[in-house]
Design an enzyme around this catalytic site. Sequence first.
Site, mmCIF file in Angstrom:
data_model
loop_
_atom_site.group_PDB
_atom_site.id
_atom_site.type_symbol
_atom_site.label_atom_id
_atom_site.label_comp_id
_atom_site.label_asym_id
_atom_site.label_seq_id
_atom_site.Cartn_x
_atom_site.Cartn_y
_atom_site.Cartn_z
ATOM 1 N N ASP A 70 83.564 75.249 53.578
ATOM 2 C CA ASP A 70 84.682 76.456 53.551
ATOM 3 C C ASP A 70 86.115 75.974 53.867
ATOM 4 O O ASP A 70 86.154 75.225 54.937
ATOM 5 C CB ASP A 70 84.012 77.641 54.330
ATOM 6 C CG ASP A 70 82.771 78.213 53.932
ATOM 7 O OD1 ASP A 70 81.991 77.392 53.384
ATOM 8 O OD2 ASP A 70 82.781 79.440 54.141
ATOM 9 N N HIS B 72 88.933 78.460 53.397
ATOM 10 C CA HIS B 72 89.558 79.702 53.522
ATOM 11 C C HIS B 72 90.905 79.641 53.683
ATOM 12 O O HIS B 72 91.428 80.467 54.708
ATOM 13 C CB HIS B 72 88.565 80.466 54.705
ATOM 14 C CG HIS B 72 87.416 80.824 54.141
ATOM 15 N ND1 HIS B 72 86.983 81.788 53.092
ATOM 16 C CD2 HIS B 72 86.275 80.416 54.765
ATOM 17 C CE1 HIS B 72 85.747 81.951 53.159
ATOM 18 N NE2 HIS B 72 85.207 81.362 54.197
ATOM 19 N N ASP C 169 84.188 78.683 48.702
ATOM 20 C CA ASP C 169 85.185 79.676 49.602
ATOM 21 C C ASP C 169 86.355 78.980 50.048
ATOM 22 O O ASP C 169 86.749 78.304 51.139
ATOM 23 C CB ASP C 169 84.147 79.833 50.804
ATOM 24 C CG ASP C 169 83.402 80.940 50.778
ATOM 25 O OD1 ASP C 169 83.258 81.383 49.474
ATOM 26 O OD2 ASP C 169 82.577 81.123 51.751
ATOM 27 N N ASP D 228 90.522 83.401 50.649
ATOM 28 C CA ASP D 228 90.341 84.484 51.777
ATOM 29 C C ASP D 228 90.579 84.070 52.966
ATOM 30 O O ASP D 228 90.170 82.940 53.593
ATOM 31 C CB ASP D 228 88.967 85.223 51.495
ATOM 32 C CG ASP D 228 88.969 86.105 49.956
ATOM 33 O OD1 ASP D 228 89.978 86.572 49.963
ATOM 34 O OD2 ASP D 228 87.789 86.327 49.762
ATOM 35 N N ARG D 229 90.740 85.229 53.880
ATOM 36 C CA ARG D 229 90.989 85.014 55.420
ATOM 37 C C ARG D 229 92.227 84.332 55.802
ATOM 38 O O ARG D 229 92.896 84.720 56.707
ATOM 39 C CB ARG D 229 89.525 84.226 55.989
ATOM 40 C CG ARG D 229 88.333 85.103 55.655
ATOM 41 C CD ARG D 229 88.494 86.544 55.948
ATOM 42 N NE ARG D 229 88.500 86.855 57.522
ATOM 43 C CZ ARG D 229 87.501 87.086 58.275
ATOM 44 N NH1 ARG D 229 86.241 86.814 58.064
ATOM 45 N NH2 ARG D 229 87.716 87.099 59.546
ATOM 46 N N ASN E 53 80.951 82.281 47.488
ATOM 47 C CA ASN E 53 80.766 83.812 47.493
ATOM 48 C C ASN E 53 82.184 84.537 47.495
ATOM 49 O O ASN E 53 82.387 85.689 47.002
ATOM 50 C CB ASN E 53 79.896 84.358 48.514
ATOM 51 C CG ASN E 53 80.336 84.123 49.824
ATOM 52 O OD1 ASN E 53 80.577 83.116 50.337
ATOM 53 N ND2 ASN E 53 80.480 85.018 50.794
ATOM 54 N N HIS E 54 83.208 83.785 48.181
ATOM 55 C CA HIS E 54 84.399 84.332 48.246
ATOM 56 C C HIS E 54 85.158 84.444 46.692
ATOM 57 O O HIS E 54 85.999 84.910 46.495
ATOM 58 C CB HIS E 54 85.270 83.904 49.157
ATOM 59 C CG HIS E 54 85.111 84.500 50.403
ATOM 60 N ND1 HIS E 54 85.690 85.708 50.947
ATOM 61 C CD2 HIS E 54 83.967 84.335 51.307
ATOM 62 C CE1 HIS E 54 84.979 86.011 52.143
ATOM 63 N NE2 HIS E 54 84.152 85.113 52.428
ATOM 64 N N HIS F 208 76.563 76.517 47.643
ATOM 65 C CA HIS F 208 77.592 77.138 48.842
ATOM 66 C C HIS F 208 76.713 77.729 49.934
ATOM 67 O O HIS F 208 76.918 77.472 51.045
ATOM 68 C CB HIS F 208 78.567 78.106 48.159
ATOM 69 C CG HIS F 208 79.367 78.866 49.235
ATOM 70 N ND1 HIS F 208 80.239 78.293 49.869
ATOM 71 C CD2 HIS F 208 79.325 80.037 49.632
ATOM 72 C CE1 HIS F 208 80.932 79.073 50.869
ATOM 73 N NE2 HIS F 208 80.119 80.223 50.634
ATOM 74 N N ARG G 256 74.044 90.054 55.899
ATOM 75 C CA ARG G 256 75.149 89.981 55.181
ATOM 76 C C ARG G 256 75.276 91.204 54.092
ATOM 77 O O ARG G 256 76.364 91.240 53.520
ATOM 78 C CB ARG G 256 75.643 88.643 54.594
ATOM 79 C CG ARG G 256 75.630 87.481 55.538
ATOM 80 C CD ARG G 256 75.904 86.514 54.531
ATOM 81 N NE ARG G 256 75.925 85.025 55.382
ATOM 82 C CZ ARG G 256 77.046 84.540 55.552
ATOM 83 N NH1 ARG G 256 78.312 84.743 55.261
ATOM 84 N NH2 ARG G 256 76.767 83.001 56.132
ATOM 85 N N HIS H 262 79.303 77.920 54.023
ATOM 86 C CA HIS H 262 79.042 79.251 54.034
ATOM 87 C C HIS H 262 78.708 79.829 55.540
ATOM 88 O O HIS H 262 78.912 80.929 55.748
ATOM 89 C CB HIS H 262 77.903 79.618 53.156
ATOM 90 C CG HIS H 262 77.702 81.001 52.886
ATOM 91 N ND1 HIS H 262 78.610 81.749 52.687
ATOM 92 C CD2 HIS H 262 76.382 81.832 52.676
ATOM 93 C CE1 HIS H 262 78.229 83.253 52.273
ATOM 94 N NE2 HIS H 262 76.739 83.027 52.678
HETATM 95 MN MN LIG Z 1 80.735 81.826 52.137
#
Ligand SMILES: [Mn+2]
Lengths: 310, 282
Positions: free
Chosen positions: A48, A50, A76, A79-80, A108-109, A160, A212, A239
């Site tokens: 990731d 991010h 990923d 995001d964040r 997943n993001h 992922h 989750r 992940h």
């Molecule tokens: Mn993830």
Amino acid sequence: MDSVIERLHQGEHIPERVVAQICSLAEELLVEESNIQLIPTPVTVCGDIHGQLHDLFTLFETGGACPDERYLFLGDFVDRGFFSVETFLLLLSLKVRYPDRVYLIRGNHESRQISASYGFYDECLRKYGNASVWRMCCEVFDHLSLGALIGGPGGVFCVHGGLSPEIRTMDEIRKIDRKQEVPHEGPMCDLLWSDPEDGYAFDSVDWSLSSRGAGFIFGEAPVKEFHQRNNTTLIARAHQLVVQGYHEMFDGQLVTVWSAPNYCYRCGNDAAVLTIDDDMNREYKVFEASDHTKMHATGQGRAPLPQYFL
Amino acid sequence: MSKHLIRQTDDDAAGSRLSCLKKKYYEDKFLNLFIQRARPRLPLINIGTYCRIKAVNECIQDFISKNREACAIVSLGAGSDTTPFHLLPTHVNLDYYEIDFEESVAAKQKVIDSNEELTRIVSESNGRYHLYGMDLRKINDERYNYHYDLNKPTLLISECCLCYLKPQEADEILQFFINKAPKTSVVVYEPLYLDDSFGRVMSENFAMRGISMPTVEAYPDLVSQVKRFEHYGFNKVIAKSLFTYYNELDKDDKERISRLEFLDELEEMILLLSHYGIIYAY
Ligand SMILES: [Mn+2]
Ligand SMILES: C[S@@+](CC[C@H](N)C(=O)[O-])C[C@H]1O[C@@H](n2cnc3c(N)ncnc32)[C@H](O)[C@@H]1O
């Protein structure tokens, strides 16, 4: 493309029109890819990111410059962090410029629903004044492949999140119609959301629901079975934040690689990448947060400070 | 740390509650009276906030159930907490004291006065609700000679309040009430482990907001928190991290909250929740 890559390194704003071009070029490439891409060795596997653009620069310093080294990113990208737009555009531009040196798979993001609530959407609005860049990027997300196989038979399966109780073979993954928003359940969702956990093998519980809210938690037995059935030796996935940057499990049959140091300018963790050489040896390279991330961590940046309980 | 900044921490806490409530983790029909808008919090913040509310509530319920005949609760740094308005009507032998800075207390009083239901609850409590405005650091100052009738089992609550003070100040406040109330229990909720890698980033981030937590430095972990309260002579001190508390939620509840939002990162949540503790001493 070279100028876009250069401008991203300089921290410059990329106009919407250029984003559109990058996205459409990337889509043309990605649409041709199989759900599981075959990647030759040597290759460096990254977890990731991010939106931590400056740490991505450190990653390339750690693993070797692109295109000198071949890279696989396990998703990923967004995001964040505060530079999701630039991070994703840089990776896409590198993909378009060096298609056989850079491989990207979906996390997943990379989904509308998740990126709408975890920062990427807001960042696009903030930087472009409208949602069209977010929308274009989401179209690209739908084209990203779901996994990779490094080194052919006996090689490394990359994904992922992890495994799915509905999937036994890589061929079943190849048959998934991936060009869609990430579903809330089913095999495609599981590949992007699941997590391994130690100890399940001993309880003879192989699968359990994840807290989750999507995907499963799986133990050693499903991993062993997957390797036997698919002639693979390692599952490399991302992940999950790992404080040391990487973590091998199940006697080295699975590894989690995490490449976002001081995740969210909050977690104080190291990051790592994994290089698989021609003899399938693993070499982990650990790196720390760049000064820029540290700067954000100490709030001198413009971005909001991480949330806590007060 | 400036008074203004300390007072502001309540806006943050209330905002987190509202975010948590809006996502349906829990219900509180009074919260909206105290805060109307808050930016949505991350799922891990909502989960932690839910655990915190539930954990403190469980201690309160445990305390009340053991002392049905008569008891008192003293909430230190109560902020915009709504707990008294839920408890007073149904627990007729309960006295509730809330203490916070004068400005905060005035704001709270204003909300009470402007709402019929709260006004009624307070008036029907027949003087069992007390809202005292003062700087807790002046607890022994004669100018703040508030009345406390604590000759009954008393629960002291510090939900992220004493942590902002110096250890000597926190001690003085605790000692004041322990002396006043012969049978005291305490529930404390505050950060832990500011000295590991996550905790160091956490204190740096706090520092950027002008927030410091000297008491947490003095009681950096659960073991030292247990010692802290054993020192006051409590027979039983239960200290848990918020993460342990989350883990021990009953299965149905855990499943229910896991369906409310997608939690993108478990480890981050584990780290964050492990850095907060609930200590219940009696
Ligand atoms: Mn993830
Ligand atoms: C983080 S808030 C918590 C509010 C509430 N207990 C909750 O958990 O939602 C901390 C509160 O403690 C109050 N506080 C902190 N130090 C104080 C002091 N020395 N005297 C009075 N109140 C204080 C602040 O004004 C603030 O309302």
